[in-house]
Scaffold this motif. Sequence first.
Motif, short mmCIF file in Angstrom:
data_model
loop_
_atom_site.label_atom_id
_atom_site.label_comp_id
_atom_site.label_asym_id
_atom_site.label_seq_id
_atom_site.Cartn_x
_atom_site.Cartn_y
_atom_site.Cartn_z
N LEU A 302 -2.48 -2.95 11.04
CA LEU A 302 -3.50 -2.80 9.99
C LEU A 302 -4.12 -1.43 10.10
CD1 LEU A 302 -5.56 -6.13 9.84
CD2 LEU A 302 -4.33 -5.08 7.96
N ALA A 303 -4.55 -0.89 8.97
CA ALA A 303 -5.27 0.38 8.96
C ALA A 303 -6.13 0.44 7.70
CB ALA A 303 -4.31 1.58 9.00
N ILE A 304 -7.34 0.99 7.84
CA ILE A 304 -8.29 1.12 6.72
C ILE A 304 -8.76 2.56 6.69
CG2 ILE A 304 -10.44 0.28 5.72
CD1 ILE A 304 -10.05 -2.28 7.28
N ASP A 305 -8.84 3.15 5.51
CA ASP A 305 -9.22 4.55 5.40
C ASP A 305 -10.71 4.74 5.70
OD1 ASP A 305 -10.17 3.38 3.08
OD2 ASP A 305 -9.94 5.21 1.91
N ARG A 306 -11.11 5.99 5.79
CA ARG A 306 -12.48 6.34 6.19
C ARG A 306 -13.50 5.86 5.17
NH1 ARG A 306 -14.42 12.61 7.18
NH2 ARG A 306 -16.52 12.17 7.96
N GLY A 307 -13.19 5.91 3.90
CA GLY A 307 -14.12 5.49 2.86
C GLY A 307 -14.19 3.99 2.67
N GLY A 308 -13.29 3.25 3.28
CA GLY A 308 -13.29 1.80 3.14
C GLY A 308 -12.78 1.30 1.81
N HIS A 309 -11.93 2.08 1.14
CA HIS A 309 -11.43 1.71 -0.18
C HIS A 309 -10.00 1.16 -0.13
CE1 HIS A 309 -14.45 4.83 -1.91
NE2 HIS A 309 -15.02 3.69 -1.59
N TYR A 310 -9.20 1.62 0.82
CA TYR A 310 -7.79 1.23 0.87
C TYR A 310 -7.46 0.64 2.23
CZ TYR A 310 -7.31 4.03 -3.37
OH TYR A 310 -7.45 4.53 -4.64
N MET A 311 -6.60 -0.37 2.20
CA MET A 311 -6.11 -1.02 3.41
C MET A 311 -4.59 -1.02 3.38
SD MET A 311 -6.72 -4.93 4.78
CE MET A 311 -5.88 -5.63 3.34
N ASP A 324 -6.05 -2.07 -2.55
CA ASP A 324 -7.39 -1.58 -2.87
C ASP A 324 -8.38 -2.69 -2.51
OD1 ASP A 324 -9.75 -0.63 -3.95
OD2 ASP A 324 -8.79 0.24 -5.71
N ILE A 325 -9.19 -2.45 -1.47
CA ILE A 325 -10.09 -3.50 -0.99
C ILE A 325 -11.16 -3.82 -2.02
CG2 ILE A 325 -11.56 -4.19 0.95
CD1 ILE A 325 -10.18 -2.24 2.68
N ARG A 326 -11.49 -2.89 -2.90
CA ARG A 326 -12.54 -3.15 -3.89
C ARG A 326 -12.10 -4.20 -4.90
NH1 ARG A 326 -12.96 3.13 -5.24
NH2 ARG A 326 -10.71 2.77 -5.02
N THR A 327 -10.82 -4.26 -5.20
CA THR A 327 -10.31 -5.24 -6.16
C THR A 327 -9.38 -6.26 -5.52
OG1 THR A 327 -8.47 -3.76 -6.74
CG2 THR A 327 -10.49 -3.59 -8.04
N TYR A 328 -9.01 -6.06 -4.24
CA TYR A 328 -8.11 -6.96 -3.51
C TYR A 328 -6.75 -7.08 -4.21
CZ TYR A 328 -12.63 -8.16 -1.54
OH TYR A 328 -13.87 -8.10 -0.96
N LYS A 329 -6.28 -5.96 -4.73
CA LYS A 329 -4.99 -5.93 -5.41
C LYS A 329 -4.09 -4.90 -4.75
CE LYS A 329 -6.74 -7.39 -9.94
NZ LYS A 329 -6.86 -7.04 -11.37
N GLU A 330 -2.79 -5.15 -4.83
CA GLU A 330 -1.82 -4.24 -4.25
C GLU A 330 -1.62 -3.03 -5.15
OE1 GLU A 330 2.92 -4.18 -2.97
OE2 GLU A 330 1.85 -6.10 -3.21
N VAL A 331 -1.66 -1.85 -4.55
CA VAL A 331 -1.46 -0.60 -5.29
C VAL A 331 0.03 -0.29 -5.38
CG1 VAL A 331 -2.04 1.84 -5.42
CG2 VAL A 331 -3.71 0.21 -4.52
N HIS A 332 0.68 -0.17 -4.24
CA HIS A 332 2.12 0.01 -4.17
C HIS A 332 2.57 -0.30 -2.74
CE1 HIS A 332 0.15 4.03 -3.81
NE2 HIS A 332 0.80 4.01 -2.67
N SER A 333 3.86 -0.20 -2.50
CA SER A 333 4.39 -0.58 -1.19
C SER A 333 5.53 0.36 -0.81
CB SER A 333 4.88 -2.04 -1.21
OG SER A 333 5.93 -2.19 -2.14
N TYR A 334 5.81 0.40 0.50
CA TYR A 334 6.90 1.19 1.06
C TYR A 334 7.73 0.28 1.96
CZ TYR A 334 4.03 5.21 -0.31
OH TYR A 334 3.28 6.13 -1.02
#
Length: 555
Positions: A302-311, A324-334
Amino acid sequence: MSTQQLAETSAPAQTNKALAAPTSKSKRSNSKNDNGRTPEELQAALAEYGRGDQIAVKNIKDKKLRGNLKKLEYRYKAAATNAKDAEMLMEEQQGYVEAEGMERTYKFSQKDLVQAVDVSTAQKGFDLKLPLFGPYAMDYTRNGRYLLLGGLKGHVAAFDWREGKIGTELQLKETVRDVKWLHNEQFFAVAQKKYTYIYDHAGVEIHCLKSHVEVTNMEFLPYHFILATVGMSGWLKYQDTTTGALIAEFRTRLGAPSSMAMNQRNAIINIGHANGSVTLWSPNMNTPLVKMLTNRGPVRALAIDRGGHYMVTAGADARMNIFDIRTYKEVHSYFTPTPASSLHISETGLLGVGWGPHVTVWKDALKIKQNSPYLTHLQEGSAINRVRFCPFDDVLGVGHADGFSSLIVPGSGEPNFDSLEINPYETKKQRQEGEIKALLNKLKPEMISLDPDFIGRIDNASHDVRKKEHEENVKGGSAADKKMGVEGKRKQRGKNSALRRYLRKKGEKNIIDEKRLKFEEMRKEREKRQQGLPSTSKAEELGPALSRFLQPGAK
């Protein structure tokens, strides 16, 4: 006409225009506000450094309250504009590796980077060969000055990695699963085979936390002075390092956790589980605040960015998902060739991924999906255990089975720092004063929530609206009253609650005693007399005046 002649002819026109400009206070207020900034400058400052919504001061009727809030709003605006003006002092900017022509940045090796950077930066790239005690877990202090290593076979070392001065070195002769610095370099915690121990900078054992059993992951909340641990039994525990009190302990009920990370914005603990879900925890609730299904296999990192917006989550399904933790939706994947074992996000947004013997660094991979990584590194014959970016430095620390490696990653460190918050070059006196200030400004665990901005907000609703809501609540009663059929909730003292009134009223129908039977018999006789039917009671025939002369038991 020369440039000098053109400047001489244009100067009088500018002077006359300045003299003809209006100088009244009302005209000046249209161009600049009370803080001496234009509305555009103030809006930009509030958008970047503002805290919360602005208060509509004009709608407040109380003059004293309106004046106090007006002064408070002025101070907030002045603080935001001053912070915006202080950006001119941030002269340093991060620099990235740039390729020319057909070159690709991920083709550059560490040897190429060492030859291209300056001497001081080149000295920060080194390898520690420790093949007998690995794999190694590691952690940097908040100012990035000290490094803590913990080998699985009991080797623990803490030192100033920039100057190469070792502070302490221990051989615990038992399993070490995780290591974590506390509020500064004076204390650190070690998750050993059974219990969790706290040591000082000299390696002396200070505490043995016997309530933290078989801990696998640890996180420290610096503004709350809380050590959060989770163990193989699935218990999440919060320990106050100032008072030594166990604040809270919760059972996750999802088995042994596979990963753990802390959101620096709101101090929420994120735990990855073997069923592919991630739960968000706060010490104020015994159930997870949010539960997300992120992977189709165990969440290994697990990793969370400094601003607390992305996980970022990495699972055993060899997939790395960004949410995106603000909306709890997946942005993209690798996708990774093998399941990733460790993740970390730098202060500038670079994503470090450790998978197998490889380390991959991605640039701008959180918001936009990238086609190729920024940098790559191969640790031959050694599996990667943990990757961590060093704060305020272009260095990526890698703990692996054969020891520790410090990799140079240009652009990963924050070039500007606030010396009043975190100072990488602090002296002993500054460290002592900073520790005292942090203890005085210590936050309570009750303030930890998903939205940290709710504290200090003011209810902007008018008095009439609040009064109407209060009347509706009193008239409608609580949800329990409405469900039971009770109209309104009585405002009484004591234990005479709506539930007790309802149960008492319901229970009275089922109580049978001699008095109730007598009343029922009299009611039936009265109904018969009214209908003209013969009465069977002598007391009813004689009437109330003569019924007293009847012998006891006479009918």
